[in-house]
Design a protein around this motif. Structure first.
Motif, mmCIF file in Angstrom:
data_model
loop_
_atom_site.group_PDB
_atom_site.id
_atom_site.type_symbol
_atom_site.label_atom_id
_atom_site.label_comp_id
_atom_site.label_asym_id
_atom_site.label_seq_id
_atom_site.Cartn_x
_atom_site.Cartn_y
_atom_site.Cartn_z
ATOM 1 N N ILE A 97 -22.593 -33.640 13.323
ATOM 2 C CA ILE A 97 -22.615 -32.967 11.708
ATOM 3 C C ILE A 97 -21.883 -31.684 11.902
ATOM 4 O O ILE A 97 -20.902 -31.385 11.195
ATOM 5 C CB ILE A 97 -23.903 -33.059 10.954
ATOM 6 N N CYS A 98 -22.489 -30.659 12.467
ATOM 7 C CA CYS A 98 -22.251 -29.320 12.485
ATOM 8 C C CYS A 98 -20.772 -28.892 12.992
ATOM 9 O O CYS A 98 -20.227 -28.184 12.612
ATOM 10 C CB CYS A 98 -23.350 -28.408 13.424
ATOM 11 N N ASN A 99 -20.412 -29.555 14.269
ATOM 12 C CA ASN A 99 -19.172 -28.991 14.856
ATOM 13 C C ASN A 99 -18.247 -29.526 13.832
ATOM 14 O O ASN A 99 -17.339 -28.832 13.735
ATOM 15 C CB ASN A 99 -19.058 -30.127 16.329
ATOM 16 N N SER A 100 -18.231 -30.782 13.151
ATOM 17 C CA SER A 100 -17.026 -31.012 12.037
ATOM 18 C C SER A 100 -17.249 -30.294 10.938
ATOM 19 O O SER A 100 -16.162 -29.681 10.626
ATOM 20 C CB SER A 100 -17.465 -32.497 11.885
ATOM 21 N N ALA A 101 -18.296 -30.018 10.492
ATOM 22 C CA ALA A 101 -18.457 -29.260 9.322
ATOM 23 C C ALA A 101 -18.198 -27.826 9.464
ATOM 24 O O ALA A 101 -17.429 -27.477 8.705
ATOM 25 C CB ALA A 101 -19.930 -29.052 8.690
ATOM 26 N N VAL A 102 -18.282 -26.961 10.681
ATOM 27 C CA VAL A 102 -18.009 -25.755 10.612
ATOM 28 C C VAL A 102 -16.531 -25.445 10.777
ATOM 29 O O VAL A 102 -16.020 -24.624 10.306
ATOM 30 C CB VAL A 102 -18.871 -25.008 11.661
ATOM 31 N N THR A 103 -16.035 -26.425 11.508
ATOM 32 C CA THR A 103 -14.750 -26.436 11.722
ATOM 33 C C THR A 103 -13.678 -26.433 10.393
ATOM 34 O O THR A 103 -12.898 -25.859 10.110
ATOM 35 C CB THR A 103 -13.983 -27.579 12.617
ATOM 36 N N GLN A 104 -14.068 -27.640 9.679
ATOM 37 C CA GLN A 104 -13.456 -27.670 8.186
ATOM 38 C C GLN A 104 -13.489 -26.435 7.313
ATOM 39 O O GLN A 104 -12.649 -26.228 6.721
ATOM 40 C CB GLN A 104 -14.063 -29.246 7.678
ATOM 41 N N MET A 105 -14.878 -26.164 7.227
ATOM 42 C CA MET A 105 -14.909 -24.719 6.651
ATOM 43 C C MET A 105 -14.065 -23.467 7.083
ATOM 44 O O MET A 105 -13.471 -22.961 6.334
ATOM 45 C CB MET A 105 -16.349 -24.434 6.590
ATOM 46 N N ALA A 106 -14.163 -23.288 8.240
ATOM 47 C CA ALA A 106 -13.139 -22.301 8.861
ATOM 48 C C ALA A 106 -11.938 -22.600 8.611
ATOM 49 O O ALA A 106 -11.224 -21.362 8.397
ATOM 50 C CB ALA A 106 -13.636 -22.170 10.534
ATOM 51 N N ILE A 107 -11.250 -23.757 8.969
ATOM 52 C CA ILE A 107 -9.950 -24.057 8.540
ATOM 53 C C ILE A 107 -9.791 -23.664 7.040
ATOM 54 O O ILE A 107 -8.643 -22.913 6.906
ATOM 55 C CB ILE A 107 -9.510 -25.379 8.700
ATOM 56 N N GLU A 108 -10.448 -24.002 6.155
ATOM 57 C CA GLU A 108 -10.354 -23.503 4.652
ATOM 58 C C GLU A 108 -10.368 -22.149 4.492
ATOM 59 O O GLU A 108 -9.510 -21.617 3.459
ATOM 60 C CB GLU A 108 -11.270 -24.644 3.878
ATOM 61 N N ALA A 109 -11.438 -21.544 5.155
ATOM 62 C CA ALA A 109 -11.476 -20.084 4.808
ATOM 63 C C ALA A 109 -10.239 -19.314 5.284
ATOM 64 O O ALA A 109 -9.679 -18.486 4.746
ATOM 65 C CB ALA A 109 -12.811 -19.627 5.493
ATOM 66 N N ALA A 110 -9.859 -19.743 6.547
ATOM 67 C CA ALA A 110 -8.616 -19.168 7.250
ATOM 68 C C ALA A 110 -7.386 -19.350 6.305
ATOM 69 O O ALA A 110 -6.467 -18.672 6.179
ATOM 70 C CB ALA A 110 -8.457 -19.584 8.586
ATOM 71 N N GLN A 111 -7.371 -20.593 5.861
ATOM 72 C CA GLN A 111 -5.965 -20.992 4.879
ATOM 73 C C GLN A 111 -6.022 -20.059 3.922
ATOM 74 O O GLN A 111 -5.011 -19.590 3.358
ATOM 75 C CB GLN A 111 -5.960 -22.441 4.798
ATOM 76 N N SER A 112 -7.242 -19.862 3.156
ATOM 77 C CA SER A 112 -7.441 -19.009 1.777
ATOM 78 C C SER A 112 -6.891 -17.562 2.514
ATOM 79 O O SER A 112 -6.099 -16.843 1.593
ATOM 80 C CB SER A 112 -8.648 -19.106 1.295
ATOM 81 N N CYS A 113 -7.359 -16.987 3.467
ATOM 82 C CA CYS A 113 -6.942 -15.788 3.879
ATOM 83 C C CYS A 113 -5.569 -15.509 4.377
ATOM 84 O O CYS A 113 -4.737 -14.657 3.921
ATOM 85 C CB CYS A 113 -7.919 -15.390 5.160
ATOM 86 N N ILE A 114 -5.158 -16.402 4.887
ATOM 87 C CA ILE A 114 -3.606 -16.398 5.259
ATOM 88 C C ILE A 114 -2.698 -16.286 3.979
ATOM 89 O O ILE A 114 -1.603 -15.860 3.854
ATOM 90 C CB ILE A 114 -3.132 -17.531 6.141
ATOM 91 N N LYS A 115 -3.131 -17.228 3.046
ATOM 92 C CA LYS A 115 -2.472 -17.363 1.759
ATOM 93 C C LYS A 115 -2.444 -15.795 1.253
ATOM 94 O O LYS A 115 -1.332 -15.618 0.491
ATOM 95 C CB LYS A 115 -2.942 -18.241 0.844
ATOM 96 N N ASN A 116 -3.549 -15.119 0.924
ATOM 97 C CA ASN A 116 -3.584 -13.841 0.363
ATOM 98 C C ASN A 116 -3.048 -12.802 1.233
ATOM 99 O O ASN A 116 -2.317 -11.724 0.742
ATOM 100 C CB ASN A 116 -5.162 -13.569 0.625
#
Length: 390
Positions: A97-116
């Motif tokens: 569960i964790c490996n998949s969940a943390v990767t997805q959250m990290a991708i979304e946070a990084a995408q938000s950051c890169i957009k900013n």
């Protein structure tokens, strides 16, 4: 720290110094209101111990947390009912569960950051990834790089199991990379979930309830680099001096171990007192820069990882800080709980938000400040920082 010389009061970025250029965050979809947490937790774990329930109710009030985001859900418990059964070996399921969940959250946070940030993802040269919630080979840094479409030449560093100090440790590492690789742009990403340590209540482990009442899930991200392009990039915080310090013979105060049932944590009650006893000396070392007015703590901003209200209260008292100095930390704790390494990102975002509301022309106060976090070791992480945001 060495050759910076006297501190300038200009808001112009110092050539060659690492700067936070963008921030981003992400969360799982499950929002938990603290007032409903106790009933939900005891219902989902099939427990009906009135004494433990009363204890958790008290803890939920003292943590000052109002809302949190968590990966755990009724759907997960239905799929993995063994997670709420005492004594069953479930580390394989938790990591699934964790490996998949943390990767997805990290991708979304990084995408938000890169957009900013407003520059293409191909301009990222380095990746620093921080997590205490996953164990695998290859590590989550590679899965994050793949999910973002980073170039194969992107140089990666991963920091595992740094706990609450991991976010500031990641900033320190990213700072070193940025300042030693001219033209580089470092993506720092952090991602955490409490599922790795989720356990049913047990009268023999009352300290588990502290984690239930305090911790949350989420992800954070930053872009860090030196010599920003003024036509594209917006400097936020200049990272002037970074320092790490561990306190000898305190390694058992924050004790986490990976077992067949996931990670088991123990937090010593003396932790807030130990931090109070040592924080001023640590801050003084960070502030030993020629020309800097030491000990004038209320003319600084304070971006402190909110490990819990007791730590913030002790730090405020020890340094005689004005009540508003820890507003950003207290807001982050109330809105997201202690999200481990991620939380410093949320604190910095709130600090920028509050600055926009209160900033006055030619205001020198709060231009300089400290980013602080405390983690296993006991380890102190700190960065003397300039606020460059308009």
């Amino acid at each position: 720290m060495g050759s910076e010389g006297s501190i300038e009061r200009s808001k112009t970025a110092t050539p060659g110094k690492a700067i936070i250029l963008a921030l981003g965050k992400a969360f799982p979809h499950q929002l938990v209101m603290q007032e409903f947490l106790v009933d939900g937790y005891f219902r989902s774990t099939n427990c009906d111990d009135p004494d433990l329930k009363e204890k958790l109710t008290r803890l939920c009030k003292t943590t000052t947390v109002k809302t949190r985001y968590v990966v755990m859900s009724e759907e997960i418990i239905k799929k993995y009912p063994e997670l709420v059964v005492e004594g069953l070996p479930t580390v394989k399921q938790r990591l699934e569960i964790c490996n998949s969940a943390v990767t997805q959250m990290a991708i979304e946070a990084a995408q938000s950051c890169i957009k900013n940030w407003a520059r293409p993802v191909s301009d990222i040269t380095h990746l620093v990834y921080v997590s205490s919630s996953e164990v695998r080979l290859p590590g989550g840094d590679l899965y994050l790089a793949k999910g973002l479409g980073l170039r194969p030449e992107t140089q990666r560093v991963m920091l595992n199991f740094s706990g609450c100090s991991g976010g500031v440790a990641g900033i320190r590492v990213a700072k070193d990379i940025a300042e030693n690789n001219p033209g580089s742009r470092v993506l720092l990403a952090t991602s955490e979930t409490t599922i790795i340590g989720f356990r049913p209540p047990n009268a023999k482990r009352p300290y588990d309830l502290v984690g239930v009442a305090l911790f949350g899930d989420g992800a954070g991200a930053m872009i860090i680099g030196s010599n920003p392009d003024p036509t594209i990039e917006s400097p936020l915080f200049e990272l002037h001096t970074a320092m790490q310090h561990f306190l000898p013979d305190t390694e058992k105060i924050i004790d986490g171990r990976l077992t067949e049932e996931g990670i088991s944590f123990k937090l010593g009650r003396e932790l807030p007192q130990i931090i109070e006893d040592n924080v001023e000396g640590f801050c003084e070392k960070l502030m030993k820069v020629p020309g800097y007015p030491q000990n004038d703590y209320n003319k600084m901003f304070w971006a402190v990882h909110p490990g819990g209200p007791a730590i913030l209260n002790r730090l405020e008292k020890k340094l005689d800080l004005l009540p508003d100095k820890l507003n950003a930390s207290r807001r982050a704790l109330a809105d997201y709980g202690n999200a481990s390494s991620n939380t410093i990102v949320y604190v910095l975002e709130y600090m920028l938000e509050e600055n926009k509301k209160t900033r006055k022309e030619d205001q020198e106060e709060d231009e300089w400040g400290l980013i602080l976090a405390f983690g296993p070791g006991i380890t102190f992480e700190g960065i003397l920082t300039r606020n460059l945001a308009a």
